[in-house]
Write a protein that holds these residues in place. Structure first.
Motif, PDB file in Angstrom:
ATOM      1  N   SER A  56       3.586   0.544  -6.336  1.00 44.94           N
ATOM      2  CA  SER A  56       2.225   0.678  -6.814  1.00 44.94           C
ATOM      3  C   SER A  56       1.797   2.137  -6.693  1.00 44.94           C
ATOM      4  O   SER A  56       1.869   2.733  -5.625  1.00 44.94           O
ATOM      5  N   SER A  57       1.383   2.713  -7.823  1.00 45.16           N
ATOM      6  CA  SER A  57       1.145   4.151  -7.837  1.00 45.16           C
ATOM      7  C   SER A  57      -0.114   4.537  -7.062  1.00 45.16           C
ATOM      8  O   SER A  57      -0.198   5.625  -6.527  1.00 45.16           O
ATOM      9  N   ASP A  58      -1.067   3.636  -6.987  1.00 42.61           N
ATOM     10  CA  ASP A  58      -2.342   4.005  -6.394  1.00 42.61           C
ATOM     11  C   ASP A  58      -2.893   2.864  -5.537  1.00 42.61           C
ATOM     12  O   ASP A  58      -3.667   2.038  -6.007  1.00 42.61           O
ATOM     13  N   PRO A  59      -2.482   2.803  -4.251  1.00 46.89           N
ATOM     14  CA  PRO A  59      -2.938   1.692  -3.389  1.00 46.89           C
ATOM     15  C   PRO A  59      -4.458   1.599  -3.295  1.00 46.89           C
ATOM     16  O   PRO A  59      -5.006   0.502  -3.146  1.00 46.89           O
ATOM     17  N   ALA A  60      -5.163   2.737  -3.402  1.00 51.23           N
ATOM     18  CA  ALA A  60      -6.623   2.699  -3.290  1.00 51.23           C
ATOM     19  C   ALA A  60      -7.239   1.866  -4.412  1.00 51.23           C
ATOM     20  O   ALA A  60      -8.292   1.254  -4.238  1.00 51.23           O
ATOM     21  N   ALA A  61      -6.541   1.814  -5.563  1.00 47.37           N
ATOM     22  CA  ALA A  61      -7.079   1.097  -6.712  1.00 47.37           C
ATOM     23  C   ALA A  61      -6.996  -0.420  -6.533  1.00 47.37           C
ATOM     24  O   ALA A  61      -7.612  -1.167  -7.286  1.00 47.37           O
ATOM     25  N   ILE A  62      -6.196  -0.852  -5.551  1.00 50.47           N
ATOM     26  CA  ILE A  62      -6.054  -2.297  -5.333  1.00 50.47           C
ATOM     27  C   ILE A  62      -6.368  -2.667  -3.883  1.00 50.47           C
ATOM     28  O   ILE A  62      -5.936  -3.702  -3.377  1.00 50.47           O
ATOM     29  N   MET A  63      -7.152  -1.808  -3.200  1.00 48.18           N
ATOM     30  CA  MET A  63      -7.435  -2.020  -1.780  1.00 48.18           C
ATOM     31  C   MET A  63      -7.943  -3.433  -1.460  1.00 48.18           C
ATOM     32  O   MET A  63      -7.533  -4.036  -0.461  1.00 48.18           O
ATOM     33  N   PRO A  64      -8.824  -4.025  -2.289  1.00 49.83           N
ATOM     34  CA  PRO A  64      -9.308  -5.370  -1.952  1.00 49.83           C
ATOM     35  C   PRO A  64      -8.185  -6.411  -1.856  1.00 49.83           C
ATOM     36  O   PRO A  64      -8.347  -7.418  -1.151  1.00 49.83           O
ATOM     37  N   VAL A  65      -7.060  -6.177  -2.535  1.00 49.93           N
ATOM     38  CA  VAL A  65      -5.933  -7.115  -2.442  1.00 49.93           C
ATOM     39  C   VAL A  65      -5.366  -7.090  -1.022  1.00 49.93           C
ATOM     40  O   VAL A  65      -5.058  -8.145  -0.440  1.00 49.93           O
ATOM     41  N   PHE A  66      -5.263  -5.887  -0.444  1.00 49.73           N
ATOM     42  CA  PHE A  66      -4.774  -5.789   0.943  1.00 49.73           C
ATOM     43  C   PHE A  66      -5.753  -6.445   1.910  1.00 49.73           C
ATOM     44  O   PHE A  66      -5.356  -7.109   2.863  1.00 49.73           O
ATOM     45  N   ASP A  67      -7.048  -6.280   1.620  1.00 41.23           N
ATOM     46  CA  ASP A  67      -8.060  -6.926   2.474  1.00 41.23           C
ATOM     47  C   ASP A  67      -7.937  -8.448   2.400  1.00 41.23           C
ATOM     48  O   ASP A  67      -8.077  -9.147   3.406  1.00 41.23           O
ATOM     49  N   ALA A  68      -7.684  -8.953   1.184  1.00 38.97           N
ATOM     50  CA  ALA A  68      -7.548 -10.404   1.012  1.00 38.97           C
ATOM     51  C   ALA A  68      -6.341 -10.917   1.803  1.00 38.97           C
ATOM     52  O   ALA A  68      -6.412 -11.978   2.442  1.00 38.97           O
TER      53      ALA A  68
END
Lengths: 490, 96
Positions: free
Chosen positions: A274-286
């Motif tokens: 994933s090139s930009d983890p910040a763009a999918i941060m809510p997925v990590f929170d979930a």
């Protein structure tokens, strides 16, 4: 948020109808008013017939008075992607070539909705023939993301997702060939489900890539998605690829709160690259939330993931080039009049040149090329073999996990125009969703948070015909968060 | 798949029965060649002993009862035809 009817879910509206505190005509009027108020900016609809919707609602109310109601969906408006056949209604696929087409029959899922008394509500915009991920390839107009009107709603079911997010319909049907339900659901902050291939009949769905296409629900919560899935599921003799398998009560199954030990797979190919983890941060929170609920997570590998996009764009374009051959200016599409009376081949060529948009031409030509003499083995056959390997990756993974979690899309909704000149970049943005179509497995996109005010979706992939399991898993998150009660300001 | 393979846009557009302008031809052939270059990635994968997959489930010949069913009435079936006469679709002349 006000208490107006258009903000209510299909389940809530159904309860209000049952208790007699509201009529279907009142509900339909509320949605007509809502569309008149906001669709100038959202532009989710290609068309709607207010009079027809009110007439359907009136019939539903009359049934209810007589005690002959047809169930939970009776009197509830359901928005329709403009590639589903409804007798005597337009079916444009957002293409100029079908701009004046009127369907002579009902598709199977439409027959089923009618049998359950649903009010068929409007024709929703899409990428032309469902080819695209932004609804910018529509031959009619571009739909806006209700959370930020400068951005795309995703696609190809962008009109369906935007209409549900903007409360212009409580629920809608879309179709998903490579992510076309899940990705716009993710971008618009709503729930979208691609069922297992074969769960829902494709009869009456304008074909794009027949071995990948599935019709599925878009809703503001899982309960509504389950309700709509139940209405449309089941074997159909008109679709030889639909599967004769028991249809569970998804709504009941999704609400099941009994204890179960869940094991979830996290595919490293989806997260590490994933090139930009910040763009999918809510997925990590979930994922952290699920860990706190006792879910066990396992790192898994789907090693052939990097070949999915290439396989997909061979198979999908090859099937499209064959399916779209029927739009030839002869039987039921617009005909290029200037060429009438000339060579019939010229009629085909010119009618298709005038009727198809740029992306459709690109894909039909690519599909024609990969199927053409001398190239079939190198492209189409090769892609079908890769497809076998991609499916076996999932079969192996599902031996040790119940479901797989990933982001639905690498980024939240982009600004309009970003991919206009670079089709390959747009194709690559489908990377997380297309494998489920190739493998034929079900996938859910669930709102799980925001990045800079834009919704982000968590994708939950399940075993074949186990939609109720991914609904159950999703419901555990949904119940503990308020995303389903949040609406864009319009 | 050879590495230098590039698309003959005239020929393929003709097979696809789509008339293209010169601008479309040059734009599309550039885009399609870069897509094909990407697709060539599949050559990395050894698929020698792999069965091709046409369909997600193992469904073979599906038959229905050989019983006549009512089709669409002629006028319904023809109502979207761009040109019709006497219950037939009017087409350009195809034989000399």
């Amino acid at each position: 948020m006000g208490d107006e009817l258009h903000f209510k879910s299909a389940g809530e509206l159904s309860d209000l109808l049952s208790s007699g505190s509201v009529s279907s005509v009142e509900i339909v009027k509320a949605f007509i008013n809502r569309v008149e108020a906001v669709d100038n900016s959202v532009k989710a609809f290609n068309s709607y017939d207010a009079e027809d919707a009110l007439a359907q609602a009136k019939v539903s109310d009359e049934r209810r008075v007589k005690g002959e109601t047809l169930g939970e969906l009776d009197g509830i408006p359901v928005g329709l992607k403009d590639n589903l056949a409804v007798k005597d209604q337009p079916l444009t696929c957002s293409s100029k070539i079908l701009e004046s087409f009127i369907s002579p029959y009902d598709g199977t899922c439409i027959q089923k909705l009618k049998a359950k008394g649903a009010v068929l509500w409007g024709r929703l915009n899409m990428d032309e023939f469902a080819m695209g991920s932004s609804t910018e390839n529509s031959g009619t107009h571009t739909t806006s993301n209700p959370w930020d009107l400068e951005r795309i709603p995703g696609g190809s079911s962008g009109g369906s997702a935007a209409a549900v997010a903007a409360c212009e319909a409580p629920v809608a049907l879309g179709s998903d060939t490579g992510g076309s339900i899940r990705q716009p659901a993710s971008h618009c902050g709503v729930v979208g489900l691609k069922p297992t291939y074969g769960r829902v009949s494709r009869f009456g769905l304008a074909a794009f890539a027949s071995s990948l296409d599935q019709i599925g629900p878009i809703a503001r919560n899982i309960d509504d998605a389950a309700l709509l899935l139940n209405a449309i599921s089941g074997y159909d003799s008109h679709d030889s690829t639909s599967i004769d398998i028991a249809v569970p009560n998804f709504r009941k199954a999704a609400a099941d709160v009994s204890d179960r030990k869940w094991t979830i797979g996290l595919p490293k190919e989806y997260f590490e690259e994933s090139s930009d983890p910040a763009a999918i941060m809510p997925v990590f929170d979930a994922i952290e939330f699920y860990k706190s609920q006792g879910f066990e997570f396992k790192n898994i590998s789907l090693p052939r993931t990097e070949y999915a996009v290439a396989s997909y764009y061979i198979i999908a374009t090859a099937e499209a080039s064959s399916n779209l051959a029927r739009y030839d200016g002869i039987r039921y599409t617009s005909r290029a009049e200037d060429f009438d009376g000339k060579d019939s081949i010229d009629v085909y060529r010119q009618s298709r040149a005038l009727g198809f948009g740029e992306e459709v031409k690109r894909r039909v030509i690519l599909g024609t090329y990969v199927l053409s003499s001398g190239y079939y083995d190198a492209y189409y056959l090769k892609a079908q073999k890769c497809r076998t390997l991609i499916r076996s990756d999932f079969e192996n993974a599902f031996e040790s996990v119940d479901a797989i979690m990933t982001p639905t899309s690498p980024t939240p909704a982009t600004l309009k125009g970003v991919h206009a000149e670079d089709p390959l970049a747009m194709y690559l943005s489908d990377i997380y969703t297309i494998s489920a179509n190739l493998a034929g497995i079900p996938g859910l996109s669930l709102p799980c948070g925001y990045v800079e005010g834009l919704p982000v979706g968590l994708q939950i992939l399940g075993k074949p015909f186990k939609e109720e399991e991914i609904f159950r898993v999703g419901r555990i998150f949904e119940k503990a968060h308020a995303f389903k009660d949040e609406y864009p300001e319009l | 798949m050879s590495e230098e393979r590039s698309i003959d846009i005239e020929k393929v557009a003709d097979l696809a029965r789509i008339a293209l302008t010169n601008d479309e031809k040059s734009k599309l052939s550039g885009q399609l060649n870069s897509i094909l270059e990407y697709i060539n990635k599949l050559n990395e994968l050894d698929t020698d002993d792999v069965e091709p997959m046409a369909h997600p489930h193992s469904v073979f010949n599906v038959w229905r009862e050989d019983k006549a069913e009512t089709g669409l009435p002629i006028q319904e079936a023809l109502k979207n035809a761009p040109k019709q006469r006497q219950n037939m679709i009017v087409v350009p002349k195809v034989v000399e």
